[in-house]
Design an enzyme around this catalytic site. Structure first.
Site, PDB file in Angstrom:
ATOM      1  N   ASP A  10      52.345  26.489 147.919  1.00 16.80           N
ATOM      2  CA  ASP A  10      51.968  27.322 149.061  1.00 16.80           C
ATOM      3  C   ASP A  10      53.020  27.278 150.166  1.00 16.80           C
ATOM      4  OD1 ASP A  10      51.129  24.605 149.271  1.00 16.80           O
ATOM      5  OD2 ASP A  10      50.106  25.126 151.137  1.00 16.80           O
ATOM      6  N   ASP A  53      52.022  22.819 142.275  1.00 17.29           N
ATOM      7  CA  ASP A  53      51.683  22.030 143.458  1.00 17.29           C
ATOM      8  C   ASP A  53      50.200  21.659 143.401  1.00 17.29           C
ATOM      9  OD1 ASP A  53      51.754  20.903 146.000  1.00 17.29           O
ATOM     10  OD2 ASP A  53      51.335  22.834 146.971  1.00 17.29           O
ATOM     11  N   ASP A 328      44.808  42.312  78.021  1.00 13.37           N
ATOM     12  CA  ASP A 328      43.918  43.330  78.583  1.00 13.37           C
ATOM     13  C   ASP A 328      42.571  43.227  77.887  1.00 13.37           C
ATOM     14  OD1 ASP A 328      44.292  46.427  80.010  1.00 13.37           O
ATOM     15  OD2 ASP A 328      42.587  46.037  78.663  1.00 13.37           O
ATOM     16  N   ILE A 329      41.525  43.054  78.703  1.00 13.23           N
ATOM     17  CA  ILE A 329      40.179  42.907  78.122  1.00 13.23           C
ATOM     18  C   ILE A 329      39.769  44.218  77.441  1.00 13.23           C
ATOM     19  CG2 ILE A 329      37.758  42.397  78.643  1.00 13.23           C
ATOM     20  CD1 ILE A 329      38.733  40.825  81.081  1.00 13.23           C
ATOM     21  N   ASN A 336      31.233  46.758  83.160  1.00 16.79           N
ATOM     22  CA  ASN A 336      30.832  47.241  84.488  1.00 16.79           C
ATOM     23  C   ASN A 336      29.697  48.246  84.393  1.00 16.79           C
ATOM     24  OD1 ASN A 336      32.529  45.849  86.242  1.00 16.79           O
ATOM     25  ND2 ASN A 336      34.219  47.283  85.964  1.00 16.79           N
ATOM     26  N   ASP A 345      33.004  41.157  87.713  1.00 21.50           N
ATOM     27  CA  ASP A 345      33.809  40.173  88.456  1.00 21.50           C
ATOM     28  C   ASP A 345      33.650  38.767  87.872  1.00 21.50           C
ATOM     29  OD1 ASP A 345      34.741  42.109  90.092  1.00 21.50           O
ATOM     30  OD2 ASP A 345      33.680  41.459  91.902  1.00 21.50           O
ATOM     31  N   GLU A 371      41.802  44.536  85.007  1.00 23.65           N
ATOM     32  CA  GLU A 371      41.431  43.579  83.951  1.00 23.65           C
ATOM     33  C   GLU A 371      42.639  43.274  83.084  1.00 23.65           C
ATOM     34  OE1 GLU A 371      42.116  46.737  82.481  1.00 23.65           O
ATOM     35  OE2 GLU A 371      40.737  46.222  80.834  1.00 23.65           O
TER      36      GLU A 371
END
Ligand code: GH3
Ligand code: MG
Ligand code: MG
Length: 455
Positions: A10, A53, A328-329, A336, A345, A371
């Site tokens: 200040d 300060d 590859d499935i 699905n 999933d 997949e």
């Protein structure tokens, strides 16, 4: 080093004096003439450090400090209280408000520069971590670390001191809350520090057996100790040592005779900072892992595989061929369609587990998308790759995949294509394309089979 320093006082002549000293050392100086103005400037300009300060009309320095530390956006900015008061109780009040250090008016130049530089340097290390963590967050990878996880954490503390009465005094102050280990020789200190995973190391610079500063510099250069803060004990008249210690990266100090509350306050501050940077580091690590991991299966993702492949292919040679499997499935869309996407999933997750269980540690398994999975096998010829692929195919066919709802398990099969390379002139993309062509043949020839590209 240059940094932006906010000077708050200040009394204009005090501001001018500090401003002149700092500017002469090439710091960039901002100023504020009141507590309120200080808060506004800190929030707007994010200085690297605040010289604050204590006694000001209106909002005093303690209150300014508390408010800065309560705001997560600016709480990391270090604060040095500049005060005419010189009682331990005042210092403790400031430390409790969140201040990092104190300077007594009239301000000694050496002490001023040493502490500003030290605190700014320490802040820059945390800033780097904060930035990386922020990037991780903006990529949606990890939650933000709380600035003040636990205001009064406990930790493991190593005390390096050879005076039994001093060690006993430290134990008296700290043992209730923390786990303490004390040592009195250089070698013991190194060994313990290296293996100890300490949250704080306290080194007495007045130790008689060896040079305490040398120990600090040694500790700072050890990778295992890099993240443990060091607090040094100095006696009046050792300010040169203290400045050297701060220069080499020591985090904080205590002046003998040590005030017990000041000890507790400084230890608390260091433990808190350690917790915070540990959390930041942990989050950064987590983000890195998440950036290269497929969230559904936990396997590596395609991006990671692509960058890793470039490195791997360089080491391929006729003596060290690389093989690729693309898996590859079969008829996965039907899973699905019949059982729902959630079951799909689950199947993908279990399928990934089977792959991981059937490949070696050096093989890279990743989810290439949907997949479709890829296994990269370094140092593996086509014949061996075929055997692995065939084992995997059988494991999928022979053991139904468990799912969490009726019918509780599903029979699935997989088709696998293989390509192998003896190094140049193959590039990863060509190899993948050839494996893909082999996979296409496996599908066309009836699925549930392994086909290697024609030699
Ligand atoms: P093919 O034997 O020829 O491989 O037939 P397919 O049904 O397995 O192949 P197709 O490419 O027609 O379908 C793949 C399906 O995989 C379509 C897509 O909805 C599904 N899929 C891709 N990603 C995911 C995923 O993350 N979760 C689930 N549940 N399904 C996914
Ligand atoms: Mg004042
Ligand atoms: Mg498929």
């Amino acid at each position: 080093m240059t940094a932006r320093v906010l000077v708050v006082d200040d009394i204009l002549s005090n501001v001018k004096l500090l401003e002149a000293k700092l500017a002469a050392e090439y710091f960039e100086v901002l100023t504020a003439g009141s507590g309120e103005q200080a808060l506004t400037r800190v929030a707007a300009e994010l200085p690297d450090i605040v010289l604050l300060d204590v006694m000001m009309p209106g909002m005093d320095g303690f209150e300014v400090c508390r408010r800065i530390k309560a705001n997560p956006r600016i709480a990391h900015i270090p604060i040095i209280m500049v005060t005419a008061l010189d009682q331990p109780s005042d210092r403790v009040m400031g430390l409790d408000a969140g201040a990092d250090d104190f300077l007594t008016k009239p301000v000694d130049d050496f002490a001023l520069f040493a502490r500003v530089k030290s605190l700014v340097r320490l802040k820059m290390m945390t800033d780097e971590l904060r930035m990386r963590e922020e990037t991780g967050q903006s990529m949606g990878l990890a939650d933000a670390a709380e600035t003040m996880v636990d205001p009064d954490p406990s930790g493991r503390i190593l005390i390096v001191e050879d005076r039994p009465e001093s060690v006993a005094w430290f134990r008296g102050g700290l043992e209730q809350k923390n786990k303490l280990v004390d040592v009195s020789t250089f070698d013991e200190a190194l060994v313990r520090a290296r293996g100890g995973d300490f949250d704080l190391i306290v080194v007495s610079l007045g130790i008689r057996n060896f040079d305490g500063l040398r120990l600090c510099s040694h500790l700072r250069s050890l990778p295992e100790v890099r993240n443990s803060p060091i607090l040094v004990l100095v006696s009046e008249g050792e300010s040169r040592k203290l400045i050297q210690a701060l220069d080499m990266g020591v985090n904080d100090y205590l002046m003998r005779p040590v005030d017990r509350n000041e000890l507790l306050a400084r230890v608390r501050t260091q433990l808190r900072k350690k917790r915070y940077s540990d959390k930041l580091r942990h989050n950064v690590q987590l983000s890195l892992e998440m950036a290269i991991t497929d969230p559904l299966t936990g396997l590596h993702n395609r991006r990671y595989m692509a960058s890793h492949l470039d490195t791997l292919m360089k080491s391929a040679s006729p003596a060290k061929p690389i093989s690729f499997l693309i898996l590859d499935i079969d008829y996965f869309k039907a899973v699905n369609d019949t059982h729902g996407h959630d079951v799909g999933d689950e199947v993908l997750r279990e399928f990934a587990n089977r792959i991981a269980a059937n490949v070696r540690g050096i093989d890279l398994a990743c989810r290439h998308g949907g997949e479709e999975f890829v296994v990269v096998m370094p140092d593996t010829d086509s014949g061996f790759a075929f055997a692995v692929a065939e084992r995997l195919r059988q494991s999928i066919e022979s053991t139904p995949i468990k799912i969490s709802r009726a019918p509780n398990s599903l029979n699935i099969t997989v088709s696998i294509g293989i390509a192998s390379s003896a190094g140049a002139p193959d590039v990863p993309d060509q190899l993948l394309r050839r494996a893909d062509q082999a996979l296409y043949r496996a599908k066309r020839e009836g699925r549930n089979r392994v086909i290697a590209e024609a030699a």
